[in-house]
Each structure stands twice: as structure tokens, then as C-alpha cells.
Design a protein around this motif. Structure first.
Motif, PDB file in Angstrom:
ATOM      1  N   THR A 113     153.116  83.808 129.207  1.00 39.55           N
ATOM      2  CA  THR A 113     152.845  84.220 127.826  1.00 39.55           C
ATOM      3  C   THR A 113     151.352  84.095 127.575  1.00 39.55           C
ATOM      4  OG1 THR A 113     155.004  83.493 127.034  1.00 39.55           O
ATOM      5  CG2 THR A 113     153.276  83.725 125.386  1.00 39.55           C
ATOM      6  N   LEU A 114     150.769  85.139 127.006  1.00 39.74           N
ATOM      7  CA  LEU A 114     149.357  85.108 126.631  1.00 39.74           C
ATOM      8  C   LEU A 114     149.257  85.162 125.119  1.00 39.74           C
ATOM      9  CD1 LEU A 114     147.923  87.665 129.223  1.00 39.74           C
ATOM     10  CD2 LEU A 114     148.052  85.193 129.410  1.00 39.74           C
ATOM     11  N   PHE A 115     148.462  84.270 124.561  1.00 40.95           N
ATOM     12  CA  PHE A 115     148.267  84.245 123.107  1.00 40.95           C
ATOM     13  C   PHE A 115     146.955  84.928 122.747  1.00 40.95           C
ATOM     14  CE2 PHE A 115     150.710  80.062 123.421  1.00 40.95           C
ATOM     15  CZ  PHE A 115     151.903  80.647 123.056  1.00 40.95           C
ATOM     16  N   LEU A 116     147.027  85.837 121.790  1.00 38.04           N
ATOM     17  CA  LEU A 116     145.816  86.456 121.259  1.00 38.04           C
ATOM     18  C   LEU A 116     145.633  85.963 119.829  1.00 38.04           C
ATOM     19  CD1 LEU A 116     145.981  90.248 122.276  1.00 38.04           C
ATOM     20  CD2 LEU A 116     144.515  88.461 123.216  1.00 38.04           C
ATOM     21  N   PRO A 117     144.472  85.390 119.517  1.00 40.03           N
ATOM     22  CA  PRO A 117     144.244  85.016 118.123  1.00 40.03           C
ATOM     23  C   PRO A 117     144.150  86.286 117.287  1.00 40.03           C
ATOM     24  CG  PRO A 117     142.439  84.259 119.547  1.00 40.03           C
ATOM     25  CD  PRO A 117     143.307  85.171 120.367  1.00 40.03           C
ATOM     26  N   THR A 118     144.937  86.389 116.229  1.00 34.86           N
ATOM     27  CA  THR A 118     144.879  87.611 115.418  1.00 34.86           C
ATOM     28  C   THR A 118     143.542  87.682 114.696  1.00 34.86           C
ATOM     29  OG1 THR A 118     145.932  86.480 113.590  1.00 34.86           O
ATOM     30  CG2 THR A 118     147.361  87.776 114.977  1.00 34.86           C
ATOM     31  N   SER A 119     143.179  88.876 114.321  1.00 39.91           N
ATOM     32  CA  SER A 119     141.955  89.052 113.550  1.00 39.91           C
ATOM     33  C   SER A 119     142.076  88.230 112.265  1.00 39.91           C
ATOM     34  CB  SER A 119     141.797  90.529 113.221  1.00 39.91           C
ATOM     35  OG  SER A 119     140.947  90.664 112.117  1.00 39.91           O
ATOM     36  N   PRO A 120     140.992  87.516 111.858  1.00 39.81           N
ATOM     37  CA  PRO A 120     141.057  86.718 110.629  1.00 39.81           C
ATOM     38  C   PRO A 120     141.457  87.560 109.420  1.00 39.81           C
ATOM     39  CG  PRO A 120     138.966  86.361 111.773  1.00 39.81           C
ATOM     40  CD  PRO A 120     139.703  87.431 112.538  1.00 39.81           C
ATOM     41  N   ALA A 121     141.178  88.849 109.486  1.00 40.17           N
ATOM     42  CA  ALA A 121     141.527  89.730 108.355  1.00 40.17           C
ATOM     43  C   ALA A 121     143.033  89.762 108.114  1.00 40.17           C
ATOM     44  CB  ALA A 121     141.013  91.138 108.633  1.00 40.17           C
ATOM     45  N   TYR A 122     143.810  89.435 109.152  1.00 36.87           N
ATOM     46  CA  TYR A 122     145.273  89.528 109.020  1.00 36.87           C
ATOM     47  C   TYR A 122     145.959  88.181 109.259  1.00 36.87           C
ATOM     48  CZ  TYR A 122     143.877  94.347 109.649  1.00 36.87           C
ATOM     49  OH  TYR A 122     143.252  95.555 109.517  1.00 36.87           O
ATOM     50  N   SER A 123     145.218  87.093 109.203  1.00 38.42           N
ATOM     51  CA  SER A 123     145.795  85.800 109.590  1.00 38.42           C
ATOM     52  C   SER A 123     146.870  85.325 108.615  1.00 38.42           C
ATOM     53  CB  SER A 123     144.704  84.744 109.745  1.00 38.42           C
ATOM     54  OG  SER A 123     144.059  84.582 108.516  1.00 38.42           O
ATOM     55  N   PHE A 124     146.904  85.881 107.417  1.00 37.86           N
ATOM     56  CA  PHE A 124     147.902  85.465 106.417  1.00 37.86           C
ATOM     57  C   PHE A 124     149.043  86.474 106.290  1.00 37.86           C
ATOM     58  CE2 PHE A 124     144.817  88.222 104.610  1.00 37.86           C
ATOM     59  CZ  PHE A 124     145.530  89.025 103.734  1.00 37.86           C
ATOM     60  N   VAL A 125     149.014  87.516 107.125  1.00 42.26           N
ATOM     61  CA  VAL A 125     149.963  88.628 106.950  1.00 42.26           C
ATOM     62  C   VAL A 125     151.218  88.402 107.786  1.00 42.26           C
ATOM     63  CG1 VAL A 125     150.289  91.119 107.226  1.00 42.26           C
ATOM     64  CG2 VAL A 125     148.045  90.223 106.572  1.00 42.26           C
ATOM     65  N   SER A 126     152.366  88.505 107.130  1.00 43.22           N
ATOM     66  CA  SER A 126     153.637  88.502 107.865  1.00 43.22           C
ATOM     67  C   SER A 126     154.524  89.568 107.233  1.00 43.22           C
ATOM     68  CB  SER A 126     154.319  87.141 107.786  1.00 43.22           C
ATOM     69  OG  SER A 126     154.794  86.920 106.474  1.00 43.22           O
ATOM     70  N   SER A 127     155.468  90.087 108.029  1.00 47.76           N
ATOM     71  CA  SER A 127     156.370  91.120 107.502  1.00 47.76           C
ATOM     72  C   SER A 127     157.156  90.586 106.311  1.00 47.76           C
ATOM     73  CB  SER A 127     157.346  91.576 108.586  1.00 47.76           C
ATOM     74  OG  SER A 127     156.658  92.127 109.670  1.00 47.76           O
ATOM     75  N   SER A 128     157.606  89.331 106.397  1.00 49.27           N
ATOM     76  CA  SER A 128     158.454  88.807 105.321  1.00 49.27           C
ATOM     77  C   SER A 128     157.660  88.652 104.021  1.00 49.27           C
ATOM     78  CB  SER A 128     159.133  87.501 105.731  1.00 49.27           C
ATOM     79  OG  SER A 128     158.206  86.648 106.293  1.00 49.27           O
ATOM     80  N   LEU A 129     156.416  88.181 104.126  1.00 50.32           N
ATOM     81  CA  LEU A 129     155.593  88.027 102.921  1.00 50.32           C
ATOM     82  C   LEU A 129     155.258  89.393 102.306  1.00 50.32           C
ATOM     83  CD1 LEU A 129     154.802  85.353 101.758  1.00 50.32           C
ATOM     84  CD2 LEU A 129     152.614  85.485 102.934  1.00 50.32           C
ATOM     85  N   VAL A 130     154.964  90.336 103.170  1.00 48.32           N
ATOM     86  CA  VAL A 130     154.646  91.693 102.709  1.00 48.32           C
ATOM     87  C   VAL A 130     155.841  92.279 101.938  1.00 48.32           C
ATOM     88  CG1 VAL A 130     154.435  94.046 103.641  1.00 48.32           C
ATOM     89  CG2 VAL A 130     152.829  92.276 104.363  1.00 48.32           C
ATOM     90  N   LYS A 131     157.052  92.074 102.486  1.00 45.51           N
ATOM     91  CA  LYS A 131     158.257  92.609 101.814  1.00 45.51           C
ATOM     92  C   LYS A 131     158.478  91.912 100.472  1.00 45.51           C
ATOM     93  CE  LYS A 131     160.805  91.953 105.479  1.00 45.51           C
ATOM     94  NZ  LYS A 131     161.899  91.853 106.464  1.00 45.51           N
TER      95      LYS A 131
END
Ligand code: PNS
Length: 161
Positions: A113-131
Motif C-alpha cells: 500500500t502506498l499513501f499519497l498525502p492529499t492536496s491541502p486544498a482537499y484535506s477536509f473533503v469527504s463524500s459523506s460530508l459533501v452529501k
């Protein structure tokens, strides 16, 4: 040929997901975005709708395809010759569970498994929160690809009728 998978629920795909998928596409010869079919969890979007949204939003990367799977991710990887799982890490809070899954998966079949740090612009974004925000009338269009924002608005309008 290096082949990686970006697994998830993608209900729906966000710009955070696309950030990780696009960066994985630059690192591997081939990337499969794999949508988990979870019979215990009815999502807002059907699996077919999620696949359609993923296909249209990843079309700029010719080495990216979308597929669905059920059961264990390691079995899907073994069946498709996939040696690496790519996951986005938004914050330290993601890390605990992701590390557990990575270690379990590696112990099962040796898949990495490789982890990529997400862009800080999207660090608070999740599908559930968006919905959740969209359901209460909040504007989340800037966090989603245009086609997803339109599909989400459509779902909410239809549900409100
Ligand atoms: O977008 P999500 O819901 O955070 O994605 C989680 C996902 C699909 C990557 C994870 O739940 C998963 O791999 N499920 C498949 C079943 C499995 O292999 N479980 C064991 C994990 S160690």
C-alpha cells in the motif's frame, strides 16, 4: 508493467479523489479505480452511476480505468495482477485505520500500500460530508468535478420532490 488500484466507495467521487487518482496515474503504467460493492450499505449513487462518474472524470488519463469489486480487496488485486494499493491520506486521523488495513492486506497476500498525502486544498473533503452539506442546501460545487456537482444537485432535487 506496473498496475495499481485506487479503491473506495466513491459515493460520489470528489476533487480529493481525483487529485489522488491523477497523481497515481503519473506514477504507474496502469491505474484501476475500484468501487467497493457493499450490500450492507445503500449509497446515494448506484454502483453504475459511480462508475459512470468516475469514467467521465478520469477520461483525461488514458491509463486509468474504473471497475467495481466485492469481497476482499486483496483478492481483487490478486485476480487482476495488481501489486499496489494507492490511498490518499487527508490528515493524521486517516492514518491509524489506513495503516491497520495496509498491514492486514500486506499480511494476507503481500500486496503493498502506498499513501499519497492529499492536496491541502482537499484535506477536509469527504463524500459523506459533501452529501450532508448539499442535503441541507450548502454549496459544495467547488469541491466536486462539474459532472458530479450536477449529478448531486439532481439527486437532491429528485429526493425533495
Ligand atoms: O472510500 P472508503 O469507504 O473509505 O473505502 C474503503 C475500502 C473500500 C478501501 C475498504 O473498505 C476495503 O478495502 N474494502 C474491501 C473489503 C476488504 O478488503 N476488507 C479488509 C480490509 S483490511
Amino acid at each position: 508493467m506496473t498496475h495499481a488500484v485506487c479503491p473506495g466507495s466513491f459515493d460520489p467521487p470528489t476533487l480529493g479523489h481525483l487529485d489522488v487518482i491523477g497523481r497515481a496515474a503519473g506514477l504507474f503504467d496502469r491505474v484501476t479505480v475500484a468501487v467497493l460493492v457493499n450490500p450492507d450499505k445503500k449509497g446515494m449513487f448506484s454502483i453504475e452511476e459511480r462508475l459512470e462518474l468516475l469514467r467521465s472524470t478520469t477520461s483525461q488519463w488514458p491509463n486509468v480505468t474504473a471497475d467495481s469489486f466485492h469481497g476482499l480487496l486483496v483478492d481483487y488485486c490478486a485476480a487482476n495482477g495488481i501489486a499496489a494499493i494507492v490511498k490518499g491520506i487527508r490528515a493524521v486521523s486517516d492514518f491509524d485505520y489506513e495503516l491497520q488495513m495496509a498491514q492486514m492486506n500486506h499480511g494476507l497476500t503481500g500486496v503493498e500500500t502506498l499513501f499519497l498525502p492529499t492536496s491541502p486544498a482537499y484535506s477536509f473533503v469527504s463524500s459523506s460530508l459533501v452529501k450532508q452539506v448539499a442535503n441541507y442546501g450548502g454549496d459544495v460545487a467547488h469541491l466536486l468535478p462539474d459532472v458530479v456537482a450536477a449529478a448531486l444537485a439532481d439527486k437532491i432535487t429528485t429526493a425533495g420532490r
